[in-house]
Design an enzyme around this catalytic site. Structure first.
Site, PDB file in Angstrom:
ATOM      1  N   ARG A   1     -26.622 -73.384  11.687  1.00 23.66           N
ATOM      2  CA  ARG A   1     -26.146 -74.518  12.475  1.00 23.66           C
ATOM      3  C   ARG A   1     -26.060 -74.281  13.986  1.00 23.66           C
ATOM      4  O   ARG A   1     -26.326 -75.196  14.765  1.00 23.66           O
ATOM      5  CB  ARG A   1     -24.795 -74.997  11.917  1.00 23.66           C
TER       6      ARG A   1
ATOM      7  N   GLN B   1     -39.762 -69.974   3.701  1.00 23.50           N
ATOM      8  CA  GLN B   1     -38.945 -69.882   2.494  1.00 23.50           C
ATOM      9  C   GLN B   1     -39.678 -70.553   1.335  1.00 23.50           C
ATOM     10  O   GLN B   1     -40.038 -71.731   1.427  1.00 23.50           O
ATOM     11  CB  GLN B   1     -37.604 -70.586   2.743  1.00 23.50           C
TER      12      GLN B   1
ATOM     13  N   TYR C   1     -31.529 -72.802  -7.099  1.00 23.02           N
ATOM     14  CA  TYR C   1     -32.947 -73.136  -7.262  1.00 23.02           C
ATOM     15  C   TYR C   1     -33.457 -72.431  -8.532  1.00 23.02           C
ATOM     16  O   TYR C   1     -32.716 -71.679  -9.166  1.00 23.02           O
ATOM     17  CB  TYR C   1     -33.739 -72.722  -6.010  1.00 23.02           C
TER      18      TYR C   1
HETATM   19  C1  LIG Z   1     -29.234 -78.874   7.802  1.00 25.28           C
HETATM   20  C2  LIG Z   1     -29.224 -77.677   6.923  1.00 25.28           C
HETATM   21  C3  LIG Z   1     -30.240 -77.508   5.991  1.00 25.28           C
HETATM   22  C4  LIG Z   1     -30.252 -76.368   5.163  1.00 25.28           C
HETATM   23  N1  LIG Z   1     -31.311 -76.179   4.322  1.00 25.28           N
HETATM   24  C5  LIG Z   1     -31.419 -75.004   3.661  1.00 25.28           C
HETATM   25  C6  LIG Z   1     -32.611 -74.704   2.945  1.00 25.28           C
HETATM   26  O1  LIG Z   1     -33.590 -75.457   2.915  1.00 25.28           O
HETATM   27  N2  LIG Z   1     -32.647 -73.523   2.291  1.00 25.28           N
HETATM   28  C7  LIG Z   1     -31.608 -72.620   2.313  1.00 25.28           C
HETATM   29  O2  LIG Z   1     -31.692 -71.567   1.705  1.00 25.28           O
HETATM   30  N3  LIG Z   1     -30.487 -72.894   2.995  1.00 25.28           N
HETATM   31  C8  LIG Z   1     -30.381 -74.039   3.686  1.00 25.28           C
HETATM   32  N4  LIG Z   1     -29.277 -74.275   4.456  1.00 25.28           N
HETATM   33  C9  LIG Z   1     -28.200 -73.259   4.511  1.00 25.28           C
HETATM   34  C10 LIG Z   1     -28.422 -72.269   5.668  1.00 25.28           C
HETATM   35  O3  LIG Z   1     -29.567 -71.479   5.475  1.00 25.28           O
HETATM   36  C11 LIG Z   1     -27.221 -71.324   5.831  1.00 25.28           C
HETATM   37  O4  LIG Z   1     -27.054 -70.628   4.627  1.00 25.28           O
HETATM   38  C12 LIG Z   1     -25.933 -72.071   6.169  1.00 25.28           C
HETATM   39  O5  LIG Z   1     -26.170 -73.059   7.143  1.00 25.28           O
HETATM   40  C13 LIG Z   1     -24.835 -71.124   6.669  1.00 25.28           C
HETATM   41  O6  LIG Z   1     -25.224 -70.537   7.893  1.00 25.28           O
HETATM   42  P1  LIG Z   1     -24.574 -71.052   9.303  1.00 25.28           P
HETATM   43  O7  LIG Z   1     -23.095 -70.948   9.152  1.00 25.28           O
HETATM   44  O8  LIG Z   1     -25.144 -70.086  10.313  1.00 25.28           O
HETATM   45  O9  LIG Z   1     -25.011 -72.446   9.508  1.00 25.28           O
HETATM   46  C14 LIG Z   1     -29.226 -75.407   5.274  1.00 25.28           C
HETATM   47  C15 LIG Z   1     -28.207 -75.599   6.215  1.00 25.28           C
HETATM   48  C16 LIG Z   1     -28.202 -76.706   7.042  1.00 25.28           C
HETATM   49  C17 LIG Z   1     -27.114 -76.850   8.048  1.00 25.28           C
END
Ligand SMILES: Cc1cc2nc3c(=O)[nH]c(=O)nc-3n(C[C@H](O)[C@H](O)[C@H](O)COP(=O)(O)O)c2cc1C
Length: 393
Positions: A343, A97, A167
């Protein structure tokens, strides 16, 4: 089951439809690729995803908000090659990314005044960015191009450009951060100019077969931000500019960061990780007022994602609250080509393998979101999971 069958993004064949979402690892102390980072993703790759995403990497040194964020440069090419080789050995593909934090970069980390679409105070870093000039814009387009080329050289199978979550590219799209009076501000067509040029030029240098994924917002989540009507036009413009696939997320890191996550707000844990006393106290006292809470529900971004999918002809990768086999099947039934999962793969890197074998049908992630705080305290891991597959050593 369709979700476990192969499919393609541009010229890239993926063994199934499941991609690990970019989840900032917090494992790049001093901007270096570490063994901890490689092992984290190797385990996720071993656990059955078709592709894993190395999370937020700045395209230039001045695009960072934290000292433990990676920025792309020649010096780390051998380590990035080690990273991609470890993933490929597990039979998975690797994506990276690429982005720039814009107005919420930290002056302390980058050593100069942050850049943004328009002058704006960031309440978290307490810095006031300056408006980007035409030559800054050209420089940042070049940075995206050079970072993409370097990623390809390092063996990444895809890149993911970050044009969402507030961003830099998203700051140009959003009227909340973009107050420009020139050809980069005002109408949506003008606000799209810089992000579209980035995608266009990246596509040109990488060639037609290389997957260029774009993470974007279906809504920013504040009154002045973009909403689904704008997002549909953004999606179409990104498709025309050369995007191979879209990932429609939501939220603005600087003010509604939990819209992309939903669930519990780990205010105590986040405030404990602040290096400045002022931020620590501020977050403890005002955290719940500064950061809005949004209740978790499975597939929480489904409605907007469906509208975006209906508007474009390229694959749309569903993201947001996919935590079960039935959820994945629903996503496939709705016609999405792929799903990104965050997650559930942090909670258990073998999540996909276990779903496929029938050992489980649902993730044990409880959306406590303490993994989000952990990424700034030595590296992301599931705090709720006492077995701690990815627990900090
Ligand atoms: C610990 C953590 C760090 C994250 N860091 C980023 C990131 O660096 N860039 C990004 O686009 N999304 C980031 N996200 C968001 C995830 O890409 C995703 O959009 C979000 O967790 C929802 O998906 P899920 O329900 O499957 O967890 C992060 C999420 C978590 C839990």
């Amino acid at each position: 089951m369709k979700v476990f069958t192969p499919s393609k993004i541009a010229g890239l064949e993926l063994k199934n439809r499941i991609i690990r979402a970019g989840c900032f690892e917090g494992m790049c102390q001093n901007g270096q690729v570490t063994d901890q980072l490689i092992e984290h993703h190797r385990r996720v790759a071993e656990g059955g995803v078709a592709m894993t995403t190395l999370a937020y990497c700045a395209v230039s040194k001045d695009g960072r908000a934290f000292g433990h964020e990676l920025w792309i440069r020649n010096e780390i090419l051998p380590d990035l090659k080690k990273f991609t080789a470890a993933i490929h050995k597990e039979g998975a593909k690797a994506s990276i990314q690429l982005g720039h934090c814009g107005f919420f970069t930290s002056k302390k980390v980058i050593g100069k005044r942050p850049l943004g679409a328009s002058p704006k105070l960031c309440v978290f870093t307490l810095s006031y960015c300056r408006e980007m000039t035409q030559s800054d814009i050209e420089e940042k387009i070049n940075d995206f191009v050079n970072a993409s080329l370097l990623a390809k050289k390092a063996g990444f199978d895809a890149i993911e450009i970050h044009a969402g979550h507030g961003y830099l590219l998203s700051q140009f799209l959003s009227p909340w951060t973009n107050k420009r009076k020139d050809e980069y501000g005002g109408s949506l067509e003008n606000r799209l100019r810089f992000p579209v040029e980035v995608i266009n030029q990246v596509r040109n240098v990488l060639g037609p077969e290389f997957p260029v994924l774009i993470k974007m917002n279906q809504r920013d989540g504040m009154p002045e931000g973009i909403d689904i009507e704008d997002a549909i036009q953004v999606a179409k413009a990104f498709e025309n500019a050369g995007a191979s696939a879209l990932i429609p997320s939501a939220g603005f890191t600087s003010n509604v960061p939990f819209l992309m996550l939903r669930g519990n707000l780990p205010v105590k844990e986040m405030s404990n990780n602040q290096t400045s006393l002022l931020n620590r106290i501020g977050l403890k006292l005002f955290g719940r007022f500064m950061v809005p809470e949004h209740p978790y529900e499975p597939l929480f971004l489904l409605e907007g994602s469906k509208q975006i999918q209906a508007a474009v002809n390229i694959p749309v990768i569903y993201i947001g609250g996919t935590d079960s086999l039935s959820g994945m099947n629903q996503i496939m039934d709705e016609g999405f080509d792929f799903v990104q999962i965050g997650r559930a793969t942090i909670q258990d890197p073998d999540f996909v393998k276990k779903l496929e074998s029938g050992e489980i049908t649902k993730s044990e992630c409880d959306h406590c979101n303490r993994c989000v705080a952990a990424m700034d305290a030595g590296g992301v891991y599931c705090v709720s999971n006492e077995m701690g597959f990815l627990k900090k050593k």
